[in-house]
Design a protein around this motif. Structure first.
Motif, PDB file in Angstrom:
ATOM      1  N   CYS A   1       0.839  -1.190   0.000  1.00 44.74           N
ATOM      2  CA  CYS A   1       0.000   0.000   0.000  1.00 44.74           C
ATOM      3  C   CYS A   1       0.875   1.241   0.000  1.00 44.74           C
ATOM      4  O   CYS A   1       1.556   1.528   0.994  1.00 44.74           O
ATOM      5  CB  CYS A   1      -0.898  -0.022   1.234  1.00 44.74           C
ATOM      6  SG  CYS A   1      -1.983   1.408   1.322  1.00 44.74           S
ATOM      7  N   GLY A   2       0.859   1.963  -1.127  1.00 45.43           N
ATOM      8  CA  GLY A   2       1.584   3.217  -1.212  1.00 45.43           C
ATOM      9  C   GLY A   2       0.828   4.323  -0.506  1.00 45.43           C
ATOM     10  O   GLY A   2      -0.300   4.140  -0.043  1.00 45.43           O
ATOM     11  N   ILE A   3       1.446   5.495  -0.430  1.00 48.27           N
ATOM     12  CA  ILE A   3       0.801   6.641   0.200  1.00 48.27           C
ATOM     13  C   ILE A   3      -0.335   7.128  -0.699  1.00 48.27           C
ATOM     14  O   ILE A   3      -1.486   7.136  -0.306  1.00 48.27           O
ATOM     15  CB  ILE A   3       1.827   7.765   0.462  1.00 48.27           C
ATOM     16  CG1 ILE A   3       2.896   7.265   1.430  1.00 48.27           C
ATOM     17  CG2 ILE A   3       1.128   9.015   0.995  1.00 48.27           C
ATOM     18  CD1 ILE A   3       4.098   8.178   1.564  1.00 48.27           C
ATOM     19  N   ASN A   4       0.005   7.572  -1.898  1.00 48.74           N
ATOM     20  CA  ASN A   4      -0.954   7.973  -2.921  1.00 48.74           C
ATOM     21  C   ASN A   4      -0.217   8.004  -4.255  1.00 48.74           C
ATOM     22  O   ASN A   4       1.005   8.043  -4.283  1.00 48.74           O
ATOM     23  CB  ASN A   4      -1.591   9.338  -2.600  1.00 48.74           C
ATOM     24  CG  ASN A   4      -0.661  10.507  -2.877  1.00 48.74           C
ATOM     25  OD1 ASN A   4       0.475  10.544  -2.387  1.00 48.74           O
ATOM     26  ND2 ASN A   4      -1.130  11.473  -3.633  1.00 48.74           N
ATOM     27  N   PRO A   5      -0.960   7.963  -5.357  1.00 51.39           N
ATOM     28  CA  PRO A   5      -0.283   7.980  -6.653  1.00 51.39           C
ATOM     29  C   PRO A   5       0.387   9.333  -6.913  1.00 51.39           C
ATOM     30  O   PRO A   5      -0.199  10.379  -6.646  1.00 51.39           O
ATOM     31  CB  PRO A   5      -1.410   7.768  -7.667  1.00 51.39           C
ATOM     32  CG  PRO A   5      -2.581   7.306  -6.874  1.00 51.39           C
ATOM     33  CD  PRO A   5      -2.407   7.831  -5.495  1.00 51.39           C
ATOM     34  N   GLY A   6       1.604   9.282  -7.415  1.00 55.32           N
ATOM     35  CA  GLY A   6       2.249  10.490  -7.905  1.00 55.32           C
ATOM     36  C   GLY A   6       1.708  10.811  -9.294  1.00 55.32           C
ATOM     37  O   GLY A   6       0.975  10.020  -9.894  1.00 55.32           O
ATOM     38  N   LEU A   7       2.073  11.961  -9.795  1.00 51.45           N
ATOM     39  CA  LEU A   7       1.557  12.369 -11.107  1.00 51.45           C
ATOM     40  C   LEU A   7       2.072  11.475 -12.232  1.00 51.45           C
ATOM     41  O   LEU A   7       1.342  11.200 -13.187  1.00 51.45           O
ATOM     42  CB  LEU A   7       1.879  13.838 -11.374  1.00 51.45           C
ATOM     43  CG  LEU A   7       1.237  14.830 -10.401  1.00 51.45           C
ATOM     44  CD1 LEU A   7       1.566  16.257 -10.809  1.00 51.45           C
ATOM     45  CD2 LEU A   7      -0.274  14.618 -10.302  1.00 51.45           C
ATOM     46  N   MET A   8       3.309  10.980 -12.122  1.00 53.14           N
ATOM     47  CA  MET A   8       3.826  10.059 -13.149  1.00 53.14           C
ATOM     48  C   MET A   8       3.026   8.752 -13.124  1.00 53.14           C
ATOM     49  O   MET A   8       2.696   8.193 -14.166  1.00 53.14           O
ATOM     50  CB  MET A   8       5.319   9.780 -12.921  1.00 53.14           C
ATOM     51  CG  MET A   8       5.921   8.853 -13.945  1.00 53.14           C
ATOM     52  SD  MET A   8       6.071   9.573 -15.593  1.00 53.14           S
ATOM     53  CE  MET A   8       7.431  10.683 -15.329  1.00 53.14           C
ATOM     54  N   THR A   9       2.716   8.279 -11.931  1.00 48.03           N
ATOM     55  CA  THR A   9       1.892   7.075 -11.795  1.00 48.03           C
ATOM     56  C   THR A   9       0.526   7.310 -12.416  1.00 48.03           C
ATOM     57  O   THR A   9       0.014   6.466 -13.162  1.00 48.03           O
ATOM     58  CB  THR A   9       1.776   6.676 -10.305  1.00 48.03           C
ATOM     59  OG1 THR A   9       3.037   6.152  -9.909  1.00 48.03           O
ATOM     60  CG2 THR A   9       0.697   5.644 -10.070  1.00 48.03           C
TER      61      THR A   9
ATOM     62  N   GLN B   1       6.425   2.290  14.156  1.00 45.87           N
ATOM     63  CA  GLN B   1       7.769   2.268  13.584  1.00 45.87           C
ATOM     64  C   GLN B   1       7.760   1.292  12.415  1.00 45.87           C
ATOM     65  O   GLN B   1       6.849   0.483  12.280  1.00 45.87           O
ATOM     66  CB  GLN B   1       8.787   1.806  14.633  1.00 45.87           C
ATOM     67  CG  GLN B   1       8.883   2.704  15.851  1.00 45.87           C
ATOM     68  CD  GLN B   1       9.417   4.083  15.517  1.00 45.87           C
ATOM     69  OE1 GLN B   1      10.346   4.225  14.723  1.00 45.87           O
ATOM     70  NE2 GLN B   1       8.821   5.108  16.097  1.00 45.87           N
ATOM     71  N   VAL B   2       8.792   1.340  11.605  1.00 42.53           N
ATOM     72  CA  VAL B   2       8.950   0.372  10.523  1.00 42.53           C
ATOM     73  C   VAL B   2       9.028  -1.020  11.147  1.00 42.53           C
ATOM     74  O   VAL B   2       9.687  -1.225  12.159  1.00 42.53           O
ATOM     75  CB  VAL B   2      10.209   0.692   9.690  1.00 42.53           C
ATOM     76  CG1 VAL B   2      10.575  -0.454   8.766  1.00 42.53           C
ATOM     77  CG2 VAL B   2      10.003   1.979   8.899  1.00 42.53           C
TER      78      VAL B   2
ATOM     79  N   VAL C   1       2.270  -1.346   4.405  1.00 37.61           N
ATOM     80  CA  VAL C   1       2.151   0.088   4.112  1.00 37.61           C
ATOM     81  C   VAL C   1       3.552   0.647   3.925  1.00 37.61           C
ATOM     82  O   VAL C   1       4.384   0.554   4.826  1.00 37.61           O
ATOM     83  CB  VAL C   1       1.405   0.828   5.241  1.00 37.61           C
ATOM     84  CG1 VAL C   1       1.308   2.318   4.934  1.00 37.61           C
ATOM     85  CG2 VAL C   1       0.016   0.226   5.439  1.00 37.61           C
ATOM     86  N   VAL C   2       3.820   1.208   2.749  1.00 38.59           N
ATOM     87  CA  VAL C   2       5.143   1.768   2.458  1.00 38.59           C
ATOM     88  C   VAL C   2       5.127   3.262   2.779  1.00 38.59           C
ATOM     89  O   VAL C   2       4.792   4.086   1.964  1.00 38.59           O
ATOM     90  CB  VAL C   2       5.616   1.478   1.014  1.00 38.59           C
ATOM     91  CG1 VAL C   2       5.862  -0.002   0.820  1.00 38.59           C
ATOM     92  CG2 VAL C   2       4.643   1.955  -0.028  1.00 38.59           C
ATOM     93  N   GLY C   3       5.477   3.550   4.005  1.00 35.42           N
ATOM     94  CA  GLY C   3       5.524   4.923   4.492  1.00 35.42           C
ATOM     95  C   GLY C   3       5.009   4.997   5.919  1.00 35.42           C
ATOM     96  O   GLY C   3       3.804   4.916   6.149  1.00 35.42           O
ATOM     97  N   VAL C   4       5.916   5.131   6.874  1.00 40.04           N
ATOM     98  CA  VAL C   4       5.511   5.116   8.280  1.00 40.04           C
ATOM     99  C   VAL C   4       4.661   6.329   8.637  1.00 40.04           C
ATOM    100  O   VAL C   4       3.711   6.216   9.412  1.00 40.04           O
ATOM    101  CB  VAL C   4       6.742   4.948   9.216  1.00 40.04           C
ATOM    102  CG1 VAL C   4       7.646   6.175   9.206  1.00 40.04           C
ATOM    103  CG2 VAL C   4       6.311   4.587  10.621  1.00 40.04           C
ATOM    104  N   THR C   5       4.945   7.495   8.069  1.00 40.21           N
ATOM    105  CA  THR C   5       4.151   8.686   8.386  1.00 40.21           C
ATOM    106  C   THR C   5       2.724   8.518   7.892  1.00 40.21           C
ATOM    107  O   THR C   5       1.769   8.853   8.608  1.00 40.21           O
ATOM    108  CB  THR C   5       4.804   9.947   7.777  1.00 40.21           C
ATOM    109  OG1 THR C   5       6.132  10.057   8.304  1.00 40.21           O
ATOM    110  CG2 THR C   5       4.010  11.194   8.109  1.00 40.21           C
ATOM    111  N   ALA C   6       2.560   7.988   6.699  1.00 37.61           N
ATOM    112  CA  ALA C   6       1.208   7.753   6.168  1.00 37.61           C
ATOM    113  C   ALA C   6       0.449   6.791   7.074  1.00 37.61           C
ATOM    114  O   ALA C   6      -0.726   7.003   7.383  1.00 37.61           O
ATOM    115  CB  ALA C   6       1.284   7.201   4.751  1.00 37.61           C
TER     116      ALA C   6
END
Length: 183
Positions: free
Chosen positions: A30-38, A137-138, A121-126
């Motif tokens: 699970c990514g944070i959100n799609p970037g514009l390139m994605t 934590q990771v 989930v790839v992103g601890v802050t998210a």
């Protein structure tokens, strides 16, 4: 790789990026959100410099390094991809805390429906914001969604410079070892 103009990338802000999912996956990344390139390509983690695909291979999840355009091949390995927040942005800091929390609610429902063994989930802050867990934590988490266990991984963005590809691959491999069925 296709080159996009700034205008083409901006136009992608309204383009949804379909999940790569199936019932009963070993791991749903699970990514944070799609970037514009994605969003422009329709392929997850498509931005040059994003280390998701190399790290996935280095960690042993895939037998070779896949290209973003080959994302559907993940399903054959029992892997999938989704995002906490569906809205494409140029940077994750464009997202609001409410978007993260709502994304967390929608993600929990998706996990309940798909029932992967692991949600990664790839992103601890998210993860912290989406699930109101400021101390996360990771690594493996106490939280579960039904029978689905949760692991937080480092964000593979090239901007996350304090994690090298090798140190990320080691953390991804820790999850792979736990997610692989015993032989």
């Amino acid at each position: 790789m296709t080159r996009f103009t700034a205008a083409e990338l901006e136009a992608a802000r309204d383009r949804p990026v379909p999940d790569v999912v199936a019932d009963g996956l070993r791991v749903l990344f699970c990514g944070i959100n799609p970037g514009l390139m994605t969003a422009a390509t329709g392929h997850h983690f498509a931005r040059p410099g994003n280390r998701f695909w190399p790290v996935l291979h280095l960690s042993g999840f895939t037998p070779r390094q896949l290209r973003p355009a080959e994302q559907e091949e993940l399903l054959s390995y029992g892997l999938g991809i989704t995002n906490v927040v569906a809205r494409p942005t140029a940077r994750a800091d464009e997202l609001t805390a409410e978007e993260y929390r709502e994304g967390g609610r929608l993600l929990a429902a998706k996990v309940d429906r798909l029932r992967p063994d692991w949600l990664a989930v790839v992103g601890v802050t998210a993860y912290r914001v989406a699930f109101d867990d400021r101390k996360a934590q990771v690594g493996p988490q106490e939280r579960t969604f039904g029978d689905t266990r949760v692991w937080v991984l480092p964000n593979p963005s090239g901007l996350n410079a304090h994690w090298t590809a090798q140190s990320m691959a080691e953390e991804f491999a820790r999850l792979r070892v736990r997610a692989d069925p015993p032989s």
